[in-house]
Design a protein around this motif. Structure first.
Motif, PDB file in Angstrom:
ATOM      1  N   ASP A  12     -21.572  27.403  39.523  1.00  0.00           N
ATOM      2  CA  ASP A  12     -21.681  26.165  38.803  1.00  0.00           C
ATOM      3  C   ASP A  12     -20.059  25.748  38.570  1.00  0.00           C
ATOM      4  N   ILE A  13     -19.157  26.450  38.576  1.00  0.00           N
ATOM      5  CA  ILE A  13     -17.967  26.123  38.120  1.00  0.00           C
ATOM      6  C   ILE A  13     -17.152  24.867  38.947  1.00  0.00           C
ATOM      7  N   ALA A  14     -17.463  24.914  40.242  1.00  0.00           N
ATOM      8  CA  ALA A  14     -17.079  23.551  40.996  1.00  0.00           C
ATOM      9  C   ALA A  14     -17.626  22.433  40.293  1.00  0.00           C
ATOM     10  N   ALA A  15     -18.908  22.362  40.016  1.00  0.00           N
ATOM     11  CA  ALA A  15     -19.376  21.034  39.300  1.00  0.00           C
ATOM     12  C   ALA A  15     -19.026  20.773  38.188  1.00  0.00           C
ATOM     13  N   LEU A  16     -18.882  22.064  37.316  1.00  0.00           N
ATOM     14  CA  LEU A  16     -18.674  21.568  35.762  1.00  0.00           C
ATOM     15  C   LEU A  16     -17.202  21.748  35.460  1.00  0.00           C
ATOM     16  N   LYS A  17     -16.404  22.311  36.253  1.00  0.00           N
ATOM     17  CA  LYS A  17     -14.964  22.420  35.531  1.00  0.00           C
ATOM     18  C   LYS A  17     -14.350  20.957  35.249  1.00  0.00           C
ATOM     19  N   GLY A  18     -13.750  21.066  34.056  1.00  0.00           N
ATOM     20  CA  GLY A  18     -13.224  19.804  33.447  1.00  0.00           C
ATOM     21  C   GLY A  18     -14.276  18.947  32.887  1.00  0.00           C
ATOM     22  N   LYS A  19     -15.570  19.192  32.597  1.00  0.00           N
ATOM     23  CA  LYS A  19     -16.566  18.467  32.131  1.00  0.00           C
ATOM     24  C   LYS A  19     -16.922  19.058  30.728  1.00  0.00           C
ATOM     25  N   LEU A  20     -17.713  18.047  30.209  1.00  0.00           N
ATOM     26  CA  LEU A  20     -18.500  18.502  29.000  1.00  0.00           C
ATOM     27  C   LEU A  20     -19.744  19.133  29.378  1.00  0.00           C
ATOM     28  N   ILE A  21     -19.747  20.348  28.820  1.00  0.00           N
ATOM     29  CA  ILE A  21     -20.957  21.006  29.289  1.00  0.00           C
ATOM     30  C   ILE A  21     -21.764  21.533  28.034  1.00  0.00           C
ATOM     31  N   TYR A  22     -23.268  21.666  28.179  1.00  0.00           N
ATOM     32  CA  TYR A  22     -24.212  21.814  26.909  1.00  0.00           C
ATOM     33  C   TYR A  22     -24.649  22.968  26.635  1.00  0.00           C
ATOM     34  N   TYR A  23     -24.788  23.379  25.714  1.00  0.00           N
ATOM     35  CA  TYR A  23     -25.358  24.880  25.216  1.00  0.00           C
ATOM     36  C   TYR A  23     -26.144  24.543  24.068  1.00  0.00           C
ATOM     37  N   GLU A  24     -27.132  25.377  23.944  1.00  0.00           N
ATOM     38  CA  GLU A  24     -27.845  25.328  22.781  1.00  0.00           C
ATOM     39  C   GLU A  24     -28.287  26.723  21.995  1.00  0.00           C
ATOM     40  N   LEU A  39     -21.042  33.278  25.493  1.00  0.00           N
ATOM     41  CA  LEU A  39     -19.876  32.252  25.124  1.00  0.00           C
ATOM     42  C   LEU A  39     -18.771  32.402  26.069  1.00  0.00           C
ATOM     43  N   GLU A  40     -18.383  33.790  26.439  1.00  0.00           N
ATOM     44  CA  GLU A  40     -17.439  34.044  27.179  1.00  0.00           C
ATOM     45  C   GLU A  40     -17.566  33.392  28.610  1.00  0.00           C
ATOM     46  N   GLN A  41     -19.005  33.465  29.167  1.00  0.00           N
ATOM     47  CA  GLN A  41     -19.504  33.155  30.376  1.00  0.00           C
ATOM     48  C   GLN A  41     -19.147  31.382  30.232  1.00  0.00           C
ATOM     49  N   LEU A  42     -19.330  30.754  29.151  1.00  0.00           N
ATOM     50  CA  LEU A  42     -19.210  29.483  29.137  1.00  0.00           C
ATOM     51  C   LEU A  42     -17.519  29.140  29.489  1.00  0.00           C
ATOM     52  N   LEU A  43     -16.869  29.827  29.115  1.00  0.00           N
ATOM     53  CA  LEU A  43     -15.349  29.669  29.148  1.00  0.00           C
ATOM     54  C   LEU A  43     -14.872  29.935  30.484  1.00  0.00           C
ATOM     55  N   THR A  44     -15.567  30.807  31.440  1.00  0.00           N
ATOM     56  CA  THR A  44     -15.315  30.941  32.828  1.00  0.00           C
ATOM     57  C   THR A  44     -15.571  29.694  33.777  1.00  0.00           C
ATOM     58  N   LEU A  45     -16.523  28.797  33.094  1.00  0.00           N
ATOM     59  CA  LEU A  45     -16.714  27.499  33.656  1.00  0.00           C
ATOM     60  C   LEU A  45     -15.518  26.670  33.586  1.00  0.00           C
ATOM     61  N   LYS A  46     -14.634  26.709  32.707  1.00  0.00           N
ATOM     62  CA  LYS A  46     -13.444  25.883  32.439  1.00  0.00           C
ATOM     63  C   LYS A  46     -13.808  24.437  32.163  1.00  0.00           C
ATOM     64  N   PRO A  47     -14.550  24.389  31.177  1.00  0.00           N
ATOM     65  CA  PRO A  47     -14.986  22.956  30.906  1.00  0.00           C
ATOM     66  C   PRO A  47     -13.855  22.396  29.787  1.00  0.00           C
ATOM     67  N   ARG A  48     -14.106  21.031  29.772  1.00  0.00           N
ATOM     68  CA  ARG A  48     -12.995  20.278  29.089  1.00  0.00           C
ATOM     69  C   ARG A  48     -13.640  20.557  27.367  1.00  0.00           C
ATOM     70  N   THR A  49     -14.986  20.506  27.136  1.00  0.00           N
ATOM     71  CA  THR A  49     -15.637  20.573  25.876  1.00  0.00           C
ATOM     72  C   THR A  49     -17.139  21.297  26.074  1.00  0.00           C
ATOM     73  N   VAL A  50     -17.222  22.194  25.226  1.00  0.00           N
ATOM     74  CA  VAL A  50     -18.697  22.842  24.935  1.00  0.00           C
ATOM     75  C   VAL A  50     -19.390  22.186  23.937  1.00  0.00           C
ATOM     76  N   LYS A  51     -20.270  21.291  24.128  1.00  0.00           N
ATOM     77  CA  LYS A  51     -21.242  20.585  22.988  1.00  0.00           C
ATOM     78  C   LYS A  51     -22.486  21.510  22.879  1.00  0.00           C
ATOM     79  N   PHE A  52     -22.778  21.764  21.444  1.00  0.00           N
ATOM     80  CA  PHE A  52     -23.803  22.421  21.112  1.00  0.00           C
ATOM     81  C   PHE A  52     -24.885  21.406  20.862  1.00  0.00           C
TER      82      PHE A  52
END
Length: 457
Positions: free
Chosen positions: A156-168, A207-220
């Motif tokens: 998913d990194i290609a689609a999510l890199k640099g984006k705001l991604i969500y986590y709950e 949380l480490e896996q979220l960082l591998t996606l290279k997001p601009r923001t992780v929003k809980f």
């Protein structure tokens, strides 16, 4: 169970409000298909894209099943899009879920499906039956949040890199604010038990896996992240110590912050943590009528600490249009909030959302509001349209002259000298109107020129 057609193609489609956003629901649904022989594809668009271009992309994907998440920001687009899809792909079946799945007539037919409430269990059930069940509304119990797999994959990194991604980390909310879509949500699900060593390890890995996606923001997406203080404290502690290039965004209830939380948050490096505090009103009687537990003095002290003694980015919200709240009360809330100098103050308008207690109360009190998304209030039991219009414009003034952070020291000088924020923003608004200056899209130099006039006010 119906025999599943091998290689039947499912397109999971999001219509987001901005290019940098993503839709976690699609990733949950993709994971719900685990072990089933479907060809699954995620497509994400934004609601400003031309309808023809979105249709073109969907058509050339040659889907058998099309799945949409409906929200207040995209339901009007879906009302336009789905009938056109029906023309071009008459054999394709539609599955629609999300908070606004039942709010509009999407021109579905008797072979299409509406998913009510959380969708993972229902979607799996429909897929196991090859989407060959009679169309209609379905609600199947969903596995608990703690048992759901981590929703993202390395691919998913290609689609999510640099984006705001969500986590709950939780589902449900202990508060039942009458204007919120979670007002009738009685769930109390946690993804992790903070006392379990195994869960703490799993949390850290995710949380480490979220960082591998290279997001601009992780929003809980937790409605009230610190409603579970032990888990919130654990997550903040991990995030503060991590090597990260992104920001982590949390919605909090400031009255629940304790001294230990504040001391921990004071250790956060710059650009690591962003807190969104939904104050809505500092008037305790209005808050009570909205189903909120309010202790403004405690909240004020905590927010002042965060603003003045930490490097946390602090965003605060006020709502105009709450039942029984006057113009004077809204402006007093603005003055109180400005006195602690948060990084951002959002003065928004109440949305009278269907399927909330506010909707029923608004009808009883003869409110007026827009009959289509975003359901913005036009008149309340106390505020006229003219007053709400002024408050809406004040929200734009705050965006121009407070939230950009260009005049922080000037604001502090003026407010510390005894001037009120409400009087100052009203002066700015009057200047804009008298000189026919728009409330958006003006240059930085023009903002400086106008604000310099305010300094001599």
């Amino acid at each position: 169970m119906s025999r599943i057609q091998i290689n039947k193609k499912i397109c999971l489609i999001a219509l987001n409000s901005a290019w940098y956003q993503s839709n976690p629901a699609l990733y949950y649904l993709r994971n719900a298909l685990a072990g089933l022989p479907f060809n699954c594809e995620i497509q994400e668009f934004i609601v400003s894209e031309p309808l023809f271009d979105v249709l073109n992309s969907i058509f050339h994907s040659e889907p058998d099943i099309l799945c949409f998440s409906a929200y207040i920001w995209n339901q009007m687009y879906l009302k336009l899009l789905i009938p056109e899809i029906k023309k071009l792909l008459p054999e394709a079946k539609i599955v629609i879920g999300g908070p606004s799945a039942l709010c509009e007539n999407y021109k579905l037919n008797n072979s299409d499906f509406i998913v009510k409430d959380a969708g993972e269990g229902t979607f799996r059930y429909l897929a196991e039956n090859n989407f060959s069940l009679p169309g209609g509304i379905y609600k199947i119990s969903t596995p608990s949040l703690e048992t759901l797999p981590f929703l993202y994959k390395e691919e998913d990194i290609a689609a999510l890199k640099g984006k705001l991604i969500y986590y709950e980390c939780s589902r449900g909310c202990p508060f039942h604010c009458i204007y919120c879509l979670s007002a009738r949500d009685n769930r109390n699900e946690l993804r992790f038990n903070s006392e379990s060593a195994e869960d703490r390890i799993r949390l850290y890995k995710e949380l480490e896996q979220l960082l591998t996606l290279k997001p601009r923001t992780v929003k809980f997406v937790d409605r009230c992240f610190n409603a579970n203080p032990d888990l919130a404290h654990l997550i903040w502690n991990i995030i503060i110590q991590m090597e990260a290039d992104c920001e982590f965004h949390f919605e909090i209830f400031p009255e629940l912050l304790e001294v230990d939380d504040l001391k921990l948050l004071a250790k956060a490096p710059p650009h690591r943590i962003r807190l969104e505090a939904g104050i809505q009103t500092v008037n305790p009687e209005i808050a009570k009528e909205c189903g909120r537990i309010s202790d403004w003095e405690k909240a004020k002290n905590s927010l002042a600490f965060l603003s003045q003694k930490t490097q946390v980015q602090l965003h605060t919200d006020l709502l105009a249009g709450l039942p029984g709240e006057s113009m004077e009360s809204v402006l007093h809330s603005l003055d109180e909030l400005a006195s602690i100098f948060p990084d951002e103050i959002q003065l928004g308008s109440l949305k009278v959302l269907p399927d909330t207690p506010m909707y029923d109360l608004a009808k009883r009190r003869n409110y007026l509001w827009l009959d289509s998304p975003l359901w913005q209030v036009l008149k309340t039991d106390v505020l006229s349209f003219e007053q709400l219009s002024t408050l809406n414009d004040l929200g734009k003034i705050l965006n121009l002259y407070w939230n950009k952070g260009e005049f922080n020291s000037e604001w502090q000088t003026m407010l510390n000298s005894g001037k009120k924020a409400s009087e100052l923003v009203l002066s700015l608004l009057n200047y804009h109107k008298e000189n026919h200056i728009p409330l958006h899209s003006i240059s930085r130099q023009e903002r400086y020129n106008i604000f310099s006039i305010l300094l001599n006010y």
